[in-house]
Design a protein around this motif. Structure first.
Motif, PDB file in Angstrom:
ATOM      1  N   ALA A 157       0.827  -1.202   0.000  1.00  0.00           N
ATOM      2  CA  ALA A 157       0.000   0.000   0.000  1.00  0.00           C
ATOM      3  C   ALA A 157       0.868   1.261   0.000  1.00  0.00           C
ATOM      4  O   ALA A 157       0.561   2.244  -0.692  1.00  0.00           O
ATOM      5  N   LEU A 158       1.955   1.223   0.766  1.00  0.00           N
ATOM      6  CA  LEU A 158       2.862   2.364   0.791  1.00  0.00           C
ATOM      7  C   LEU A 158       3.538   2.552  -0.563  1.00  0.00           C
ATOM      8  O   LEU A 158       3.694   3.674  -1.047  1.00  0.00           O
ATOM      9  N   ARG A 159       3.939   1.471  -1.185  1.00  0.00           N
ATOM     10  CA  ARG A 159       4.584   1.562  -2.496  1.00  0.00           C
ATOM     11  C   ARG A 159       3.631   2.201  -3.511  1.00  0.00           C
ATOM     12  O   ARG A 159       4.033   3.059  -4.301  1.00  0.00           O
ATOM     13  N   ALA A 160       2.374   1.789  -3.487  1.00  0.00           N
ATOM     14  CA  ALA A 160       1.399   2.371  -4.402  1.00  0.00           C
ATOM     15  C   ALA A 160       1.168   3.842  -4.085  1.00  0.00           C
ATOM     16  O   ALA A 160       1.008   4.674  -4.991  1.00  0.00           O
ATOM     17  N   ALA A 161       1.154   4.186  -2.798  1.00  0.00           N
ATOM     18  CA  ALA A 161       0.931   5.578  -2.391  1.00  0.00           C
ATOM     19  C   ALA A 161       2.060   6.483  -2.873  1.00  0.00           C
ATOM     20  O   ALA A 161       1.835   7.562  -3.431  1.00  0.00           O
ATOM     21  N   TYR A 162       3.293   6.036  -2.657  1.00  0.00           N
ATOM     22  CA  TYR A 162       4.430   6.821  -3.137  1.00  0.00           C
ATOM     23  C   TYR A 162       4.438   6.895  -4.661  1.00  0.00           C
ATOM     24  O   TYR A 162       4.831   7.905  -5.247  1.00  0.00           O
ATOM     25  N   GLY A 163       4.001   5.829  -5.306  1.00  0.00           N
ATOM     26  CA  GLY A 163       3.928   5.850  -6.758  1.00  0.00           C
ATOM     27  C   GLY A 163       2.957   6.894  -7.259  1.00  0.00           C
ATOM     28  O   GLY A 163       3.208   7.565  -8.267  1.00  0.00           O
ATOM     29  N   ARG A 164       1.840   7.058  -6.568  1.00  0.00           N
ATOM     30  CA  ARG A 164       0.871   8.087  -6.948  1.00  0.00           C
ATOM     31  C   ARG A 164       1.489   9.473  -6.836  1.00  0.00           C
ATOM     32  O   ARG A 164       1.306  10.332  -7.710  1.00  0.00           O
ATOM     33  N   CYS A 165       2.238   9.704  -5.775  1.00  0.00           N
ATOM     34  CA  CYS A 165       2.872  11.006  -5.586  1.00  0.00           C
ATOM     35  C   CYS A 165       3.904  11.275  -6.684  1.00  0.00           C
ATOM     36  O   CYS A 165       4.009  12.398  -7.181  1.00  0.00           O
ATOM     37  N   ALA A 175     -11.874  18.962   4.110  1.00  0.00           N
ATOM     38  CA  ALA A 175     -11.811  17.499   4.132  1.00  0.00           C
ATOM     39  C   ALA A 175     -10.371  17.016   4.048  1.00  0.00           C
ATOM     40  O   ALA A 175      -9.966  16.069   4.746  1.00  0.00           O
ATOM     41  N   LEU A 176      -9.579  17.687   3.196  1.00  0.00           N
ATOM     42  CA  LEU A 176      -8.169  17.326   3.091  1.00  0.00           C
ATOM     43  C   LEU A 176      -7.436  17.603   4.395  1.00  0.00           C
ATOM     44  O   LEU A 176      -6.600  16.805   4.835  1.00  0.00           O
ATOM     45  N   GLN A 177      -7.759  18.719   5.037  1.00  0.00           N
ATOM     46  CA  GLN A 177      -7.138  19.053   6.323  1.00  0.00           C
ATOM     47  C   GLN A 177      -7.430  17.965   7.355  1.00  0.00           C
ATOM     48  O   GLN A 177      -6.536  17.534   8.097  1.00  0.00           O
ATOM     49  N   ARG A 178      -8.677  17.506   7.397  1.00  0.00           N
ATOM     50  CA  ARG A 178      -9.029  16.459   8.369  1.00  0.00           C
ATOM     51  C   ARG A 178      -8.254  15.177   8.077  1.00  0.00           C
ATOM     52  O   ARG A 178      -7.757  14.520   8.995  1.00  0.00           O
ATOM     53  N   ARG A 179      -8.161  14.821   6.798  1.00  0.00           N
ATOM     54  CA  ARG A 179      -7.399  13.630   6.439  1.00  0.00           C
ATOM     55  C   ARG A 179      -5.933  13.785   6.813  1.00  0.00           C
ATOM     56  O   ARG A 179      -5.295  12.851   7.310  1.00  0.00           O
ATOM     57  N   MET A 180      -5.394  14.982   6.538  1.00  0.00           N
ATOM     58  CA  MET A 180      -3.991  15.226   6.851  1.00  0.00           C
ATOM     59  C   MET A 180      -3.739  15.142   8.354  1.00  0.00           C
ATOM     60  O   MET A 180      -2.797  14.467   8.805  1.00  0.00           O
ATOM     61  N   ASP A 181      -4.572  15.831   9.145  1.00  0.00           N
ATOM     62  CA  ASP A 181      -4.394  15.818  10.597  1.00  0.00           C
ATOM     63  C   ASP A 181      -4.474  14.401  11.143  1.00  0.00           C
ATOM     64  O   ASP A 181      -3.656  13.991  11.981  1.00  0.00           O
ATOM     65  N   ARG A 198      -1.363  12.245  12.740  1.00  0.00           N
ATOM     66  CA  ARG A 198      -1.531  11.810  14.135  1.00  0.00           C
ATOM     67  C   ARG A 198      -1.436  10.291  14.252  1.00  0.00           C
ATOM     68  O   ARG A 198      -0.798   9.762  15.171  1.00  0.00           O
ATOM     69  N   GLU A 199      -2.063   9.572  13.327  1.00  0.00           N
ATOM     70  CA  GLU A 199      -2.154   8.119  13.428  1.00  0.00           C
ATOM     71  C   GLU A 199      -1.094   7.392  12.609  1.00  0.00           C
ATOM     72  O   GLU A 199      -0.906   6.187  12.761  1.00  0.00           O
ATOM     73  N   GLY A 200      -0.434   8.118  11.690  1.00  0.00           N
ATOM     74  CA  GLY A 200       0.620   7.500  10.899  1.00  0.00           C
ATOM     75  C   GLY A 200       0.132   6.719   9.704  1.00  0.00           C
ATOM     76  O   GLY A 200       0.901   5.955   9.107  1.00  0.00           O
ATOM     77  N   GLY A 201      -1.140   6.871   9.328  1.00  0.00           N
ATOM     78  CA  GLY A 201      -1.664   6.147   8.179  1.00  0.00           C
ATOM     79  C   GLY A 201      -2.908   6.810   7.647  1.00  0.00           C
ATOM     80  O   GLY A 201      -3.449   7.741   8.248  1.00  0.00           O
ATOM     81  N   LEU A 203       2.490  10.996   2.661  1.00  0.00           N
ATOM     82  CA  LEU A 203       2.906  12.173   3.426  1.00  0.00           C
ATOM     83  C   LEU A 203       3.155  11.803   4.882  1.00  0.00           C
ATOM     84  O   LEU A 203       4.181  12.176   5.465  1.00  0.00           O
ATOM     85  N   ALA A 204       2.212  11.088   5.488  1.00  0.00           N
ATOM     86  CA  ALA A 204       2.350  10.722   6.897  1.00  0.00           C
ATOM     87  C   ALA A 204       3.579   9.853   7.115  1.00  0.00           C
ATOM     88  O   ALA A 204       4.308  10.017   8.106  1.00  0.00           O
TER      89      ALA A 204
END
Length: 362
Positions: A15-23, A81-87, A91-94, A103-104
């Motif tokens: 999941a992390l690999r796919a996430a970084y790939g999107r970025c 909504a993005l701010q809530r997701r970011m916070d 905070r939770e690391g995922g 990003l997290a």
């Protein structure tokens, strides 16, 4: 994201690999100058840079969507909504949102201060309600969140040979210099979005106001008063580059070619604007591909030299000779280094990211 970069960074979770790939996709598609420079970083540091850029691009595109006529309330809701997701992600690391997940993970690995991300989001929200700036001091206050903190986010990834706090003012100044360059290049496009980033007092000093800018944009004509104001803004931007330049030598040597190349490429945008007669109200100034390639080639030579010097020092020095970033291992990953295992190239599939969102296609 190439499998080699992810492997070098120790990113093994699918999941992390796919996430970084999107970025990485966002960086490659929308930040051509920045993406080119990022290729000069050591492979293990590129994913973090793509994560930082991908998140910034997403937020900025919400604000600068070509559908700028959409209700500010709707764009504000998207930012909230993005701010809530970011916070929550920080905070939770995922997160179940790929860009926020990357990003997290980057923020945790490199111990990046969360306040930098909150300041960035505050600047994005202000773009929904502020359409011009009375003075350069007012513009600089805005750019703390929109640009300076990007440099501060990057610094732990790049590494320094001095205490980080000594390099921070220069890193912040470089973020400002890059954004001022974008402001000058994009005067016409920003005007169409209802914004003027050239300070009102600078414009007024040359007899220019928003109405004159709009008239020049609509008619395709130049005006000597506007040209004079643009020249002054160019000079102001070059001053920011001079503030930033001493920081280049404070970076980890293996990171310097990347940032110096970005420094030169963005500076060449200013050169192109001036060389073409400041046509920024009518079209975007573009740096010729051959010129970009020449700068990048010089960067590659610098990379080879820096890596060779680092190998020689590492082989002969009794201990570390410069500070390096020290990402924190993921809890699910081994902390003890293991010999690299050959892996087939990985082609991550972007996972349901929300519509990306800004910056610079120089």
């Amino acid at each position: 994201m190439t499998g080699r970069e992810l492997d070098a960074a120790g990113i093994t979770d699918p999941a992390l690999r796919a996430a970084y790939g999107r970025c990485r996709e966002l960086n490659a598609a929308h930040g051509k100058t920045y993406f080119l420079a990022t290729r000069l970083l050591p492979a293990e540091r590129r994913p973090a840079v793509h994560a930082l850029y991908g998140f910034a691009r997403w937020a900025d595109d919400i604000v600068d969507s070509l559908d700028h006529r959409a209700a500010d309330g709707r764009r504000g809701a998207h930012l909230a909504a993005l701010q809530r997701r970011m916070d929550s992600g920080l905070r939770e690391g995922g997160s179940d949102e790929p860009v926020v997940l990357a990003l997290a993970d980057t923020a945790r690995r490199y111990a990046i201060e969360h306040s930098h991300f909150r300041d960035f989001m505050a600047a994005m929200r202000s773009d929904l309600v502020v359409s011009d700036y009375a003075s350069y001091a007012d513009l600089r206050a805005y750019m703390h969140g929109s640009a300076a903190v990007i440099g501060l986010q990057m610094l732990p990834v790049l590494g320094t040979v001095v205490p980080r706090e000594e390099a921070e003012p220069h890193a912040a100044a470089l973020g400002v210099a890059f954004q001022l360059t974008n402001f000058l290049r994009d005067v016409g496009e920003d005007l169409d979005r209802g914004r003027v980033y050239l300070p009102a007092d600078l414009l007024a000093g040359h007899g220019v106001d928003r109405e004159l800018l709009r008239r020049c944009r609509d008619t395709g004509r130049q005006d000597r008063r506007v040209l004079a104001a643009l020249r002054e803004f160019e000079a102001l931007t070059r001053r920011a580059y001079r503030e930033a330049e001493p920081g280049l030598a404070m970076l980890d040597p293996v990171s310097r070619p990347c940032i110096r190349t970005a420094f030169l490429l963005y500076g060449s945008i200013l050169d192109a604007v001036a060389r073409n007669g400041y046509p920024v109200l009518h079209r975007r100034a573009v740096v010729p591909r051959r010129e970009r390639a020449t700068v990048a080639a010089r960067g590659l030579v610098s990379v080879a030299g820096a890596r060779m010097r680092h190998r020689i020092r590492s082989a002969t020095a009794p201990g570390p000779v410069h500070l390096r970033p020290h990402p924190t291992p993921h809890p699910t990953q081994h902390r003890t280094p293991r010999p690299p295992q050959p892996q087939p190239p990985h082609q991550p599939t972007p996972a349901g990211a929300a519509r990306p969102v800004t910056e610079e296609s120089a």
